[in-house]
Design a protein around this motif. Structure first.
Motif, mmCIF file in Angstrom:
data_model
loop_
_atom_site.group_PDB
_atom_site.id
_atom_site.type_symbol
_atom_site.label_atom_id
_atom_site.label_comp_id
_atom_site.label_asym_id
_atom_site.label_seq_id
_atom_site.Cartn_x
_atom_site.Cartn_y
_atom_site.Cartn_z
ATOM 1 N N ILE B 154 0.826 -1.214 0.000
ATOM 2 C CA ILE B 154 0.000 0.000 0.000
ATOM 3 C C ILE B 154 0.856 1.258 0.000
ATOM 4 O O ILE B 154 0.549 2.240 -0.661
ATOM 5 C CB ILE B 154 -0.898 0.056 1.266
ATOM 6 N N CYS B 313 -9.391 2.250 8.350
ATOM 7 C CA CYS B 313 -8.004 2.132 7.880
ATOM 8 C C CYS B 313 -7.478 3.413 7.249
ATOM 9 O O CYS B 313 -8.137 4.018 6.412
ATOM 10 C CB CYS B 313 -7.915 0.993 6.863
ATOM 11 N N ILE B 314 -6.288 3.827 7.657
ATOM 12 C CA ILE B 314 -5.673 5.008 7.049
ATOM 13 C C ILE B 314 -4.535 4.625 6.108
ATOM 14 O O ILE B 314 -3.714 5.458 5.735
ATOM 15 C CB ILE B 314 -5.204 6.033 8.112
ATOM 16 N N ARG B 315 -4.472 3.353 5.729
ATOM 17 C CA ARG B 315 -3.533 2.879 4.712
ATOM 18 C C ARG B 315 -2.077 3.200 5.036
ATOM 19 O O ARG B 315 -1.354 3.725 4.202
ATOM 20 C CB ARG B 315 -3.871 3.498 3.341
ATOM 21 N N CYS B 316 -1.685 2.853 6.244
ATOM 22 C CA CYS B 316 -0.295 3.107 6.615
ATOM 23 C C CYS B 316 0.602 1.939 6.229
ATOM 24 O O CYS B 316 1.808 2.075 6.132
ATOM 25 C CB CYS B 316 -0.192 3.359 8.118
ATOM 26 N N GLY B 317 0.010 0.771 6.066
ATOM 27 C CA GLY B 317 0.786 -0.396 5.657
ATOM 28 C C GLY B 317 1.512 -1.102 6.789
ATOM 29 O O GLY B 317 2.203 -2.095 6.558
ATOM 30 N N ALA B 318 1.354 -0.616 8.012
ATOM 31 C CA ALA B 318 2.076 -1.240 9.131
ATOM 32 C C ALA B 318 1.669 -2.698 9.319
ATOM 33 O O ALA B 318 2.494 -3.545 9.652
ATOM 34 C CB ALA B 318 1.826 -0.456 10.413
ATOM 35 N N CYS B 319 0.393 -2.991 9.076
ATOM 36 C CA CYS B 319 -0.054 -4.381 9.275
ATOM 37 C C CYS B 319 0.584 -5.313 8.253
ATOM 38 O O CYS B 319 0.820 -6.483 8.533
ATOM 39 C CB CYS B 319 -1.575 -4.470 9.243
ATOM 40 N N ILE B 342 -5.028 -6.110 6.021
ATOM 41 C CA ILE B 342 -6.136 -5.197 5.705
ATOM 42 C C ILE B 342 -6.706 -5.515 4.329
ATOM 43 O O ILE B 342 -7.915 -5.420 4.107
ATOM 44 C CB ILE B 342 -5.709 -3.705 5.826
ATOM 45 N N CYS B 373 -1.647 -1.605 14.347
ATOM 46 C CA CYS B 373 -2.575 -0.731 13.621
ATOM 47 C C CYS B 373 -2.813 0.577 14.381
ATOM 48 O O CYS B 373 -3.258 0.574 15.518
ATOM 49 C CB CYS B 373 -3.910 -1.424 13.399
ATOM 50 N N PRO B 374 -2.514 1.717 13.737
ATOM 51 C CA PRO B 374 -2.638 2.998 14.441
ATOM 52 C C PRO B 374 -4.066 3.334 14.846
ATOM 53 O O PRO B 374 -4.266 4.096 15.782
ATOM 54 C CB PRO B 374 -2.102 4.014 13.424
ATOM 55 N N VAL B 375 -5.058 2.771 14.131
ATOM 56 C CA VAL B 375 -6.433 3.034 14.530
ATOM 57 C C VAL B 375 -7.061 1.816 15.209
ATOM 58 O O VAL B 375 -8.280 1.729 15.356
ATOM 59 C CB VAL B 375 -7.308 3.506 13.343
ATOM 60 N N ILE B 377 -7.685 -1.291 14.508
ATOM 61 C CA ILE B 377 -8.694 -2.149 13.893
ATOM 62 C C ILE B 377 -8.457 -3.569 14.398
ATOM 63 O O ILE B 377 -7.328 -4.056 14.371
ATOM 64 C CB ILE B 377 -8.599 -2.102 12.356
HETATM 65 S S1 SF4 Z 1 -2.161 -1.019 10.145
HETATM 66 FE FE1 SF4 Z 1 -4.305 -0.386 10.315
HETATM 67 S S2 SF4 Z 1 -4.371 1.636 9.361
HETATM 68 FE FE2 SF4 Z 1 -2.447 0.703 8.752
HETATM 69 S S3 SF4 Z 1 -2.892 -0.258 6.774
HETATM 70 FE FE3 SF4 Z 1 -3.188 -1.828 8.331
HETATM 71 S S4 SF4 Z 1 -5.352 -1.700 8.864
HETATM 72 FE FE4 SF4 Z 1 -4.850 0.167 7.752
#
Ligand code: SF4
Lengths: 245, 482
Positions: B154, B313-319, B342, B373-375, B377
């Motif tokens: 992402i 999801c804010i599409r940070c890609g951490a997951c 995600i 995940c920063p939010v 989820i």
């Molecule tokens: S870590 Fe959370 S916010 Fe970031 S891409 Fe994955 S689901 Fe989205």
């Protein structure tokens, strides 16, 4: 509730019953040693996780529902498995969310449910069980135990109290070993590749033994070890706590 | 469509292939570990990181529960600032709208800044079919476009490429001199793009956030190309998935702090562009600003109270970076635009669960994704939920070598587990049957080297299987209790 001799009902997991019965025996002896009265209801079979994990909620519910009645008279229920403890404590409320008439039972059950290491350290306030094991040992954090139940320090406290033992931390100690229930057979190559990484980390740490609290992880890792003839052995925490070398 | 493209749920085959490619394995391993450790370093320095996550989650929950309200507010604000709002229900709608805008601008070329929703709606494909050149300007996107591929991540579209691969690609496609120095590679890309930017009439971008209160579209990046795409051409088109809305300008700080740190371990990215309407007299910037609000399956997810959370999801890609499965099989194996944990959640929402029913199962449910995940989820929980939906709503295709279907097998299992005597008898039967299977000794017990019947046969593909103990615990208990 917790009088001098707390009454503990065992939940021996289905894998534990069939493949690791000696772990169950260790659990019984240890619990008795710390002063608990242990009971085991042979009516029990499985927590229902294989079906739940694969998305068969109705089947999971049918199997799980039996457990709601089996442990009614115990002060505590103890299972030598992070994963099954998670099933009872975290997933049962979700599984029975649509069955409000059963939720009270679920709540009563989950509040008394403990994972083995957690029970020893938190409830029985015991860390040193008098074991002695002159080896380099690594502890593998099982994912459900670690992330669903937040149990990280308890097993380590118990391991550290074992005399002459050297506890080494794996470089990737919080990365999944790849078992994941039915994931192990649905994505066998990924699952095995994850085991390979984990065991490479164990080799890098120079561990002779890999200790975990979950029969699933142990079976998966030991299966890979055996196939590849690796020089490391697996051990359940309860077995380790009975070693006298 | 390229081989590593989209539109397939053949995750098993792709995963297998990726895992057999040592070069790819190393590229994924080192890149995800680097991003992961940057993130760890960055969040370690923020004492208030936890409350920040809670706040972000709270804000997202608020927006998703009242998305109609905030969307309307956003649209009003955009128009108030002189921008034009377009509503796209499907991917096709969105592409048609964009084509129309480009045609009205009299252009046959667009420059694009990185946009995952652009990938999702297959915009380049649609533009190409209409005779419009779409040129990716983000370095990673440019690399995958030159290779005829899709983004593999992402945030870092070309995560699967090593410097060496990029060097080869640039020599082949751009006829540049060979170098593996990242700065020089960036410079080569910049030189190629400079001319294109100078003549471009239409610039396109995605949006990291869309502020309802002010009608601002916010993009973040490190290279500056998105800023060029959105300000240099005469027309700017922003593609905005409807879940990108945040309520107020003052909330932006919460999300920006989380996103940079979670994605790349940066406090803030090098560029943050806040675009509010087209240019006013005396300002730089585009004459026209178009915002395309894209649904494409999102309202479906919104309607499902449980799955709604995936839209936080804010599409940070951490997951992705932390997921041991993603690290092994890579982004393309997921078969669609969004990969990793995600991706396994939102892809079935966007393309239909029947199209992507395998994705929720491609996880060991270890929970590492939820941890980062920063939010916050609850990804494993939602994956479990989707597994349930998959089993109820879309029948699994029978697997080769399967004697009983999975569903029948599970019914049988449940039947046996409700009867302890059957459970015991089953154990005994297995003990008997297993004697005829290929096995080898060791550690005091016997190990089965090959199990029959799918899915059990899959266990012994790379591992041995322990023989059940001759005396199960329930037998031993009799002695223990006497
Ligand atoms: S870590 Fe959370 S916010 Fe970031 S891409 Fe994955 S689901 Fe989205």
């Amino acid at each position: 509730m917790a009088n001098n001799s707390p009454k503990v009902a065992l939940f021996i997991t289905c894998l534990g019953d069939q493949f690791y019965p000696q772990v169950g025996e260790s659990v019984v002896r240890i619990l008795r040693r710390v002063g608990a009265t242990v009971t085991f209801n042979p009516q029990q079979t499985c927590c229902g996780q294989p079906a739940f994990n694969t998305g068969y909620r109705e089947e999971a519910r049918e199997v799980a529902a039996r457990n709601l009645d089996l442990f009614d008279d115990a002060d505590y229920i103890v299972a030598p498995s992070g994963s099954c403890s998670t099933m009872f404590r975290v997933f049962y409320p979700e599984l029975f969310a649509e069955k409000p008439e059963l939720l009270q039972k679920v709540e009563r059950l989950r509040q008394r449910f403990y994972e083995f290491s957690e029970f020893l350290v938190k409830v029985m306030k015991t860390e040193d069980l008098g074991a002695s094991f002159p080896h380099r040992v690594a502890y593998h954090d099982s994912c459900h135990l670690l992330r669903e139940l937040g149990i990280e320090t308890e097993p380590r406290k118990l391991i550290k109290a074992v005399k002459r033992l050297e506890l080494v931390e794996l470089q990737d100690n919080k990365v999944c070993c790849g078992f994941g229930g039915t994931f192990a057979v649905k994505f066998p190559d990924v699952s095995v590749a994850m085991a390979r990484d984990k065991l490479r980390a164990a080799a890098d740490a120079g561990a002779e033994f890999l200790v975990a609290n979950d029969a699933g992880c142990l079976m998966h890792l030991a299966g890979y070890i055996h196939r590849e003839k690796l020089p490391v052995q697996t051990l359940h925490l309860a077995e380790l706590l009975e070693k006298h070398e | 469509m390229s081989e590593t493209g989209v539109h397939s749920s053949a995750i098993h085959e792709r995963a297998q292939k990726a895992m057999g490619d040592a070069h790819l394995q190393e590229a994924y391993r080192s890149s995800t570990l680097r991003l992961y450790s940057h993130r760890m370093g960055a969040i370690g320095q923020v004492p208030g990181f936890e409350p920040l996550r809670e706040r972000a989650r709270e804000l997202k929950r608020e927006v998703m529960n009242h998305l109609d309200y905030y969307l309307a507010q956003f649209a009003d604000s955009v128009e108030r600032e002189g921008g034009k709002v377009h509503w796209a229900r499907t991917a096709e709608d969105a592409c048609a709208i964009v084509k129309e805008i480009v045609r009205n601008a009299g252009a046959n070329e667009v420059v694009k800044g990185k946009s995952m929703v652009g990938e999702e709606i297959e915009l380049n494909h649609a533009l190409e079919a209409a005779g419009i050149d779409a040129i990716e300007t983000d370095l990673g996107e440019m690399i995958v476009q030159l290779s005829g591929e899709r983004p593999a991540h992402i945030v870092a579209p070309a995560i699967h490429k090593t410097r060496h691969d990029v060097s080869d690609l640039f020599v082949e496609k751009l006829h540049s001199t060979r170098t593996e120095d990242p700065e020089q590679l960036t410079a080569i890309a910049r030189k190629t793009l400079r001319e294109i930017f100078a003549r471009a009439e239409v610039g396109m971008s995605g949006a990291n956030f869309a502020v309802a209160e002010t009608g601002s579209v916010v993009t973040i990046e490190n290279e500056g190309n998105i800023r060029l795409c959105t300000t240099a051409p005469r027309v700017h088109v922003a593609l905005v998935g409807i879940e990108k809305i945040i309520p107020r300008f003052s909330d932006l700080g919460v999300f920006l702090r989380l996103l940079g740190r979670s994605a790349t371990g940066q406090k803030l990215t090098s560029y943050t562009s806040i675009l509010t309407g087209p240019r006013r007299p005396g300002e730089d910037g585009p004459d026209e600003m178009h915002v395309v609000l894209i649904d494409n399956g999102r309202t479906g997810a919104l309607a499902d109270e449980k799955m709604r959370e995936a839209l936080y999801c804010i599409r940070c890609g951490a997951c992705l970076n932390t997921c041991p499965v993603y690290r092994k099989i890579g982004g393309h194996a997921y078969g669609w635009v969004y990969s990793g944990p995600i991706g396994a959640l939102i892809t079935p929402q966007f393309v239909g669960l029947n199209q992507a029913r395998e994705l929720p199962f491609a996880s060991s449910l270890c929970g590492a994704c939820r941890e980062v995940c920063p939010v916050k989820i609850n990804i494993p929980d939602l994956l479990l939920h989707l597994r349930g939906e998959a089993q109820e709503r879309t029948p699994a295709t029978p697997h080769a070598g399967e004697v009983v279907s999975e569903r029948k097998g599970m019914r049988l299992w449940a039947w046996a587990m409700k009867r302890p005597w059957v459970f015991s008898l089953g154990g005994a039967a297995v003990r008997l049957g297993i004697r005829w299977l290929p096995s080898s000794g060791g550690q005091g017990s016997k190990w089965i080297t090959r199990l029959p019947f799918y899915p059990f046969s899959n266990w012994t593909k790379g591992r041995d299987f322990p023989e059940p103990d001759p005396v199960p615990f329930r037998e031993r208990w009799k002695k223990l209790s006497s």
